[in-house]
Design an enzyme around this catalytic site. Structure first.
Site, PDB file in Angstrom:
ATOM      1  CE  LYS A  39      -0.307  -0.030   5.050  1.00 44.00           C
ATOM      2  NZ  LYS A  39      -1.090  -0.532   6.198  1.00 44.00           N
ATOM      3  NE  ARG A 137      -7.192   1.186  11.551  1.00 42.33           N
ATOM      4  CZ  ARG A 137      -5.952   1.016  11.073  1.00 42.33           C
ATOM      5  NH1 ARG A 137      -5.067   1.988  11.161  1.00 42.33           N
ATOM      6  NH2 ARG A 137      -5.606  -0.129  10.510  1.00 42.33           N
ATOM      7  CE1 TYR A 269      11.588  32.095   3.862  1.00 45.45           C
ATOM      8  CE2 TYR A 269      12.054  29.766   3.489  1.00 45.45           C
ATOM      9  CZ  TYR A 269      11.576  30.985   3.037  1.00 45.45           C
ATOM     10  OH  TYR A 269      11.095  31.098   1.778  1.00 45.45           O
ATOM     11  CG  MET A 317       8.377  24.056  -0.597  1.00 49.92           C
ATOM     12  SD  MET A 317       7.244  25.059  -1.550  1.00 49.92           S
ATOM     13  CE  MET A 317       6.274  25.817  -0.288  1.00 49.92           C
TER      14      MET A 317
END
Ligand SMILES: *Cc1c(COP(=O)(O)O)cnc(C)c1O
Length: 376
Positions: A39, A137, A269, A317
């Protein structure tokens, strides 16, 4: 030091994945089927390539989370059994049957709906039924009698497996796993007594294999993390780890630029880092948009020229700055290692996760699609 045309990339060893699969098979023995969990794009290792490699090495079952992931494997030509563990949404049910994916049903209502769909289509479908044995769940909490009645009434579909999932499998200071195991095995036994004997029962992910919870191995195990070379450390007094697996993924990034800064200079930053003296810094072409956790800001390390060097200031980023003072040879275009080893220095997803305050699963799954993948 290697150089590369990419900003940032991962190298995935399909041989290591195959070796990990074999190591798991060795531990559980030939009577227990091993269903690798692929998955989330095989925990970002690439679901198609990883699945092909595993099927080539004899995997008969693969597990995905949702229908879309299963369909993508079918479209890539993967022919074996595919169990869809977390999806039974109305929108995906027809595709599930058309692509011969095997659904895990989470409630007796799901079962009635699958039965009706199979009747309309005139096909016999296999399904696995998930029991909520205490994780709270997915899965049915219905009583044995009610489950028995629903299974018997669903004449157009066939119960192939009963399954459950553990909430605290590597935690030996908790009784939850023992309680879940007793609940599940008790329910299987009660159904058997009532004449319902599905071909399989399965409950174990990596932790139950690694820490030898043999009563939970049943007919099939569902390792994900271990396929990719990881086992979580046991909490409390755990037995020894039986699994000998190694990470299959190395994550690298290119150096964009290298420069000298004076003592007192602020880096990145927020001016989060102030150079205590004159130093050499390197700017890497990788940031949080690539999946490098922002919380490694001023805390994490990477491997440059075979040494562990600190991340300076904020992870941004698209870029991250490191201390290159002790790597005089480092130059633009060179590669540094974010996850993996150089010589005897290594950083793995567990270490990165610890520093970032998260879990290794999340570190791997966060590696973004912008990061190129290379197969070894
Ligand atoms: C993800 C998942 C697994 C695999 O878990 P690992 O800890 O990665 O081995 C097994 N079963 C279910 C139901 C899952 O969702």
């Amino acid at each position: 030091m290697s150089t590369s045309p990419y900003r940032s990339w991962i190298e995935v060893s399909l041989r290591q994945i195959a070796d990990n699969f074999n190591a798991i098979k060795l531990v559980v023995g030939p009577a227990v089927e091993v269903m690798p969990v692929v998955k989330a794009d095989a925990y970002r290792h690439g679901a198609i390539e990883v699945s092909r490699a595993l099927v080539d090495r004899g995997a008969r079952w693969l597990a995905v989370s949702n229908v879309e992931e299963g369909v993508a494997l079918r479209q890539a030509g993967i022919a074996g059994r595919i169990l869809v563990m977390a999806d039974f949404l109305p929108a995906g049910r027809v595709a599930m049957l058309e692509h011969k994916l095997t659904p895990v049903l989470h409630s007796l209502d799901d079962l009635r709906e699958l039965d009706e769909l199979a009747r309309q289509r005139g096909t016999l479908a296999d399904y696995h039924l998930k029991i909520d044995s205490g994780m709270g769940r997915l899965g049915t909490r219905a009583a044995v009698g009610e489950i028995h009645q629903a299974i018997t009434a669903a004449r157009n579909v066939r119960l192939e497996g009963l399954m459950t999932h553990f909430a605290s499998v590597s935690d030996f200071s908790s009784r939850q796993t023992g309680e879940q195991t007793r609940y599940f095995l008790g329910l299987c036994e009660a159904l058997r007594t009532a004449g319902i004997v599905p071909p399989m029962a399965h409950m174990s992910s990596t932790g139950a294999i690694a820490y030898g919870r043999r009563e939970a191995w049943c007919d099939m195990v569902r390792p994900g993390h271990a396929i990719y070379g990881y086992t979580s450390p046991a909490r409390g007094k755990g037995p020894p780890n039986l699994l000998h697996v190694k990470p299959a993924l190395t994550w690298k990034a290119s150096v964009l630029t290298v420069k000298e800064v004076h003592g007192g200079a602020l880096i990145g930053y927020g001016g989060m880092y102030r150079a205590p003296e004159a130093m050499r810094i390197a700017v890497l072409a990788v940031g949080y948009a690539d999946g490098l956790p922002h919380r490694l800001s001023n805390k994490g390390h990477v491997i440059a020229c075979g040494q562990r060097v600190p991340i300076l200031g904020a992870v941004s980023m698209d870029m991250t700055t490191i201390d290159a003072t002790h790597c005089p040879a480092l130059k633009p275009g060179d590669a540094v290692t974010l996850l993996g080893s150089e010589g005897d220095v290594s950083i793995d997803a567990q270490e990165m996760a610890r520093v970032a305050g998260t879990i290794s699963y999340s570190v791997l799954c966060a590696i973004s699609s912008r990061v190129k993948r290379v197969y070894l």
